[in-house]
Scaffold this motif. Structure first.
Motif, short mmCIF file in Angstrom:
data_model
loop_
_atom_site.label_atom_id
_atom_site.label_comp_id
_atom_site.label_asym_id
_atom_site.label_seq_id
_atom_site.Cartn_x
_atom_site.Cartn_y
_atom_site.Cartn_z
N ASP A 168 0.84 -1.19 0.00
CA ASP A 168 0.00 0.00 0.00
C ASP A 168 0.88 1.25 0.00
O ASP A 168 2.12 1.16 -0.03
CB ASP A 168 -0.98 -0.02 1.18
N ARG A 169 0.25 2.41 0.05
CA ARG A 169 1.00 3.66 -0.09
C ARG A 169 2.07 3.81 0.99
O ARG A 169 3.22 4.14 0.71
CB ARG A 169 0.04 4.86 -0.06
N GLU A 170 1.71 3.55 2.22
CA GLU A 170 2.66 3.71 3.31
C GLU A 170 3.79 2.70 3.19
O GLU A 170 4.97 3.03 3.36
CB GLU A 170 1.95 3.55 4.65
N GLN A 171 3.44 1.47 2.90
CA GLN A 171 4.47 0.43 2.76
C GLN A 171 5.41 0.73 1.61
O GLN A 171 6.63 0.52 1.72
CB GLN A 171 3.80 -0.93 2.55
N LEU A 172 4.88 1.21 0.50
CA LEU A 172 5.72 1.50 -0.65
C LEU A 172 6.69 2.63 -0.33
O LEU A 172 7.86 2.62 -0.75
CB LEU A 172 4.85 1.85 -1.86
N GLY A 173 6.23 3.62 0.43
CA GLY A 173 7.13 4.68 0.87
C GLY A 173 8.26 4.13 1.73
O GLY A 173 9.43 4.52 1.58
N HIS A 174 7.93 3.22 2.64
CA HIS A 174 8.96 2.60 3.46
C HIS A 174 9.92 1.78 2.60
O HIS A 174 11.14 1.76 2.86
CB HIS A 174 8.33 1.72 4.55
N ALA A 175 9.40 1.09 1.59
CA ALA A 175 10.26 0.28 0.73
C ALA A 175 11.30 1.16 0.03
O ALA A 175 12.47 0.76 -0.10
CB ALA A 175 9.42 -0.46 -0.31
N VAL A 176 10.90 2.35 -0.43
CA VAL A 176 11.86 3.26 -1.07
C VAL A 176 12.95 3.64 -0.08
O VAL A 176 14.15 3.62 -0.40
CB VAL A 176 11.13 4.50 -1.61
N GLY A 177 12.58 4.00 1.16
CA GLY A 177 13.58 4.35 2.15
C GLY A 177 14.48 3.19 2.52
O GLY A 177 15.71 3.34 2.65
N LEU A 178 13.88 2.00 2.67
CA LEU A 178 14.65 0.81 3.03
C LEU A 178 15.59 0.38 1.90
O LEU A 178 16.62 -0.26 2.15
CB LEU A 178 13.69 -0.34 3.37
N ALA A 179 15.23 0.72 0.67
CA ALA A 179 16.08 0.38 -0.46
C ALA A 179 17.22 1.38 -0.64
O ALA A 179 18.39 1.00 -0.82
CB ALA A 179 15.25 0.30 -1.74
N LEU A 180 16.91 2.67 -0.59
CA LEU A 180 17.90 3.68 -0.94
C LEU A 180 18.92 3.93 0.16
O LEU A 180 20.12 4.03 -0.12
CB LEU A 180 17.19 4.99 -1.31
N ALA A 181 18.48 4.05 1.40
CA ALA A 181 19.39 4.45 2.48
C ALA A 181 20.63 3.56 2.57
O ALA A 181 21.74 4.06 2.75
CB ALA A 181 18.64 4.49 3.81
N PRO A 182 20.50 2.22 2.44
CA PRO A 182 21.70 1.39 2.53
C PRO A 182 22.40 1.11 1.21
O PRO A 182 23.32 0.30 1.16
CB PRO A 182 21.17 0.07 3.12
N SER A 183 21.99 1.77 0.13
CA SER A 183 22.45 1.35 -1.21
C SER A 183 23.09 2.48 -2.00
O SER A 183 22.97 2.52 -3.23
CB SER A 183 21.26 0.77 -2.00
N LEU A 184 23.78 3.39 -1.33
CA LEU A 184 24.50 4.44 -2.05
C LEU A 184 25.81 3.84 -2.57
O LEU A 184 26.73 3.56 -1.81
CB LEU A 184 24.75 5.64 -1.14
#
Length: 461
Positions: A171-187
């Protein structure tokens, strides 16, 4: 979530609820077929075997997805890693470059793993892939992260998380969390693509796909991620400066997947025109002593393929396929450029080293002014008999302004896949992909390639 995350998430939710236009769907199917061709063509390389071996340690894990060409499953995130590594390994996958650039088909490894794990329909997989491409290429259009020292997994992991999250039903909230969980550790550092290139050059995009699938699953399980990963204090924009991750497709404009570049040769996108030029001149210079090789190129070609000492004496296949001097030398010497051109025996050939020493690569400002709308190269070869031979390629075949049609992509698939999976399986898979939007479960399509691993083939380097 911050405004940038919200824009990406809302675009994804609208894309999941809708249907991409016909041109985007057809472009997506071409990119999917092209990606499977690249993966199966690389199946027998040592690194592909290593990637499958790593993934097999997680065989039977849930949610499960198949490793392409194999009759077994692994965890969805490790399937994304193994498939993504095979997809990128020959450097034959698609490319997109405006301000930044990379290989947007890296997202396909995440999208197909998520679709496979969830038993998604072909139509759902197409919608997710089109959206993931749009997000990936949108960053390439918006900011030059590469010159800041960041590698393509930075935006690849975001596009992949969007696509995987769509298919996992977030859902919208989960998808937002997925973006943060993906990007923050993947620079990811661009050092991956500098100096003598290692195996990681072929794995970095695959790792972004793996991280994205893992992030989407974490979000589905209830994990939360940084809620202002772009705009918050110490977020991405604090590092890069603020930019607008624009999504014109959300406003009804053309989808960027229709403008990606497909490759004919297993080498850097910036060398495709040079490869065509070398093959065009091969009949004229065959058997003659070459005195000098002059390549006039746009600036990015020099930067990516001729600006470091390693590119003038490549010691690994990963470096050689990003070396313009080597690509020109092997093309002029052999009259062909394929996976065998980058075998250790060819890299060690003193005749190719001699040709590289006779090569000069120069930036022509006029050619630079034509990039990225085109990808030009002018090649001038002088022979000992005094003859001067010139070939100029405005854009390599496969570039967005000189595209490969569906028939050409199918021919590429047959060429790369048939030695591994056999003619009947290749034909059945192509037929299924042409009508993918009608498939109720993508796993039935993937199953057409499931016995590939049992077939014998000569190992490739």
């Amino acid at each position: 979530m911050d405004e940038t995350t919200a824009r990406l998430v809302d675009y994804a939710l609208a894309a999941r609820a809708g249907t991409p236009p016909a041109d985007a769907r057809e472009a997506c199917k071409r990119s999917l077929i092209d990606s499977f061709a690249c993966a199966l063509g690389a199946f027998d390389t040592p690194l592909a075997g290593l990637a499958r071996g790593t993934a097999r340690r997680y065989a039977g894990a849930q949610p499960a997805a198949s490793v392409w060409g194999c009759g077994w499953t692994t965890s969805a995130d490790m399937a994304a890693f193994a498939n993504g590594t095979m997809l990128r390994l020959l450097d034959l996958s698609d490319a997109y470059r405006v301000r930044s650039g990379g290989h947007p088909s890296d997202v396909i490894a995440a999208v197909i793993a998520a679709a496979d794990a969830g038993g998604a329909s072909g139509a759902a997989a197409i919608a997710a892939a089109v959206a993931a491409y749009e997000v990936y290429c949108g960053c390439c259009d918006s900011v030059d992260l590469n010159t800041m020292g960041w590698d393509q997994p930075v935006y690849g992991v975001v596009g992949s998380a969007i696509g995987a999250g769509m298919l996992f039903g977030l859902d919208r909230e989960q998808l937002g969390h997925a973006v943060g969980l993906a990007l923050a550790p993947s620079l990811a550092l661009l050092q991956t693509r500098r100096g003598t290139l290692s195996n990681w050059k072929n794995c970095a995009g695959a790792n972004a796909a793996r991280n994205a699938v893992f992030a989407a699953l974490l979000a589905r399980d209830g994990f939360t991620g940084p809620d202002a990963v772009f705009e918050g204090k110490s977020g991405l924009f604090d590092i890069t400066g603020r930019f607008d991750w624009d999504l014109p497709a959300a406003r009804g404009q053309a989808h960027r997947i229709t403008r990606v570049n497909l490759k004919n040769f297993p080498l850097c996108a910036h060398g495709q025109a040079g490869a065509w030029a070398a093959l065009e001149l091969y009949p004229a210079v065959r058997g003659r002593e070459i005195v000098s090789i002059q390549a006039d190129v746009y600036a990015q070609t020099l930067h990516e393929m001729a600006s470091e000492p390693s590119k003038w004496a490549p010691a690994t296949s990963e470096t050689a396929d990003h070396s313009l001097p080597y690509v020109l030398a092997v093309g002029l010497a052999d009259g062909r450029i394929d996976a065998a051109s980058f075998l250790p025996s060819r890299l060690a050939d003193p005749a190719l080293a001699a040709l590289m020493r006779k090569t000069e690569v120069t930036v022509d400002p006029a050619l630079s002014g034509r990039f990225p709308q085109s990808s030009p190269c002018r090649l001038t070869v002088r022979t000992a008999d005094g003859a001067i031979h010139v070939a100029e390629i405005a854009s390599a075949k496969g570039h967005a302004d000189h595209p490969l049609d569906a028939a050409a992509v199918a021919a590429k698939f047959r060429s790369l896949a048939q030695p591994r999976c056999g003619g009947p399986a290749a034909a059945a898979f192509l037929d299924a992909m042409q009508s993918l939007e009608e498939a109720p479960d993508i796993r039935a399509v993937l199953a057409l390639l499931a016995d590939t691993e049992t077939r014998s083939a000569e190992p490739r380097a």
